[in-house]
Design an enzyme around this catalytic site. Structure first.
Site, short mmCIF file in Angstrom:
data_model
loop_
_atom_site.label_atom_id
_atom_site.label_comp_id
_atom_site.label_asym_id
_atom_site.label_seq_id
_atom_site.Cartn_x
_atom_site.Cartn_y
_atom_site.Cartn_z
N THR A 276 0.75 -1.09 0.27
CA THR A 276 0.32 -0.21 0.13
C THR A 276 0.70 1.24 -0.03
OG1 THR A 276 -1.41 1.27 1.51
CG2 THR A 276 -0.47 -0.13 2.53
N TYR B 95 -1.91 0.67 10.30
CA TYR B 95 -2.00 -0.59 8.63
C TYR B 95 -0.43 -0.12 8.07
CZ TYR B 95 -3.59 -1.12 4.04
OH TYR B 95 -3.99 -1.12 2.56
#
Ligand code: UDP
Length: 327
Positions: A117, A141
């Protein structure tokens, strides 16, 4: 026919990649615990319901299917949830990937594609951000995904047979051009989905998180990439690994950013609904701007995006939204 094991292949991004793999003639086995994925989303191959954290289940699948490569999607993906429940993210995104990699090593599977990501960059100094930028995630995250990237780096250094591609996704949106699959989260958090669900009447208003960022209109800027273009990046990465290509890390985005307000305007235009927008405080964990420099994947793998068009992205997501709400 090469055999590809796809963890999380019943989920939003995974199912679009499974569709693309099927179109390219790969034999696919989807391994998914269906916590957020759906059986109907698997358009190609076979679905085995199981959890990547379950080593016994992994061993059974690997023994029986003997994949040539693995694409690993199964993960948790909500930035704000990761701030509230960090251990869930270190378990689902880091520890579980470690469990999978241990199983793959035991079974001699040495080709791996990882869903990473743009959140690994945190707040980049330079926009657009390239793959050389330092990894400074600002939420659990991003950290959980960065840690898995580091596991992969070190494993590849230790085992020269092991090759991986980590794809750093920017903001993935849109739905299958044929309107067969799309996002189907129970509690969607992503901007385009929430905007469209507001237009369809599922929500009374769209909350706009943060209007005081140092950006031209004060709202966050993101690089929205259509899920089918992201799927084609996976197919190219897979072809490269299967042809003996080197390990690599690539950004996946279009190199163009839109503010939250701009996305809202496009959503209103596409839907024809002037839905209510309520300006709120900043959401925790959100970097002000994330835009990809994606020249590396274009020059290395020959990736050519086909849907670099926010109206197309929102339009396909809207067609899907109307289908699943039955309107
Ligand atoms: N956002 C918003 N309202 C929403 C959902 C998102 O204002 O209901 C904003 C969010 O604060 C961020 C941008 O939209 O600035 C993109 O958020 P999203 O959750 O879609 O993706 P992320 O960049 O967090 O992966």
């Amino acid at each position: 026919m090469k055999k590809i094991l796809v963890t999380g292949g019943a989920g939003y991004i995974g199912s679009h990649v499974v569709k693309a793999l099927g179109e390219q003639g790969y034999e696919v086995l989807v391994f998914d615990n269906l916590s957020t994925g759906n059986e109907w989303a698997v358009l190609s191959g076979r679905l085995v319901q199981g959890d990547v954290a379950d080593r016994g289940a992994l061993d059974r699948v690997l023994t029986e299917f003997r994949p040539d490569a693995v694409i690993h999607f199964a993960a948790s993906i909500v930035v704000s949830e990761s701030v509230a429940e960090p251990l869930k993210y270190y378990r689902n995104n880091t520890a579980t990937a470690l469990n999978l990699l241990e199983a793959l090593q035991a079974h001699g599977v040495n080709r791996f594609i990882f869903s990473s990501t743009a959140a690994v960059y945190g707040i980049p100094e330079k926009i657009p951000v390239n793959e050389q930028s330092p990894l400074l995630p600002i939420n659990p995250y991003g950290t959980s995904k960065m840690m898995t990237e580091l596991l992969l780096r070190d494993l590849a250094l230790a085992n020269p047979l092991f090759r991986y591609v980590a794809l750093r996704y920017f903001n993935v949106a849109g739905a299958d051009g044929g309107n067969r699959i799309g996002q189907a989260y129970k509690n969607p958090t992503h901007l385009i989905t929430r905007a469209l669900k507001t237009a369809s009447g599922t929500y009374p208003a769209l909350q706009l998180f943060g209007t005081d960022y140092a950006t031209p209109d004060g709202t966050c800027i993101r690089d929205y990439i259509h899920v089918d273009d992201l799927a084609s990046a996976h197919v190219l990465a897979l072809e490269s690994l299967l042809a003996g290509g080197e390990s690599a890390l690539f950004n996946c985005g279009y190199g163009r950013g839109y503010s939250v307000r701009e996305v809202v305007d496009v959503a209103k235009k596409i839907t024809g609904v002037d839905f209510t927008v309520i300006e709120e405080e900043r959401r925790e964990g959100d970097p002000p701007a994330l835009v990809a420099d994606s020249s590396l994947i274009q020059s290395t793998l020959g990736w050519k995006p086909k849907h670099d068009d926010l109206e197309y992205i929102v339009g396909t997501a809207w067609a899907w939204e109307q289908k699943i709400t039955g309107k």
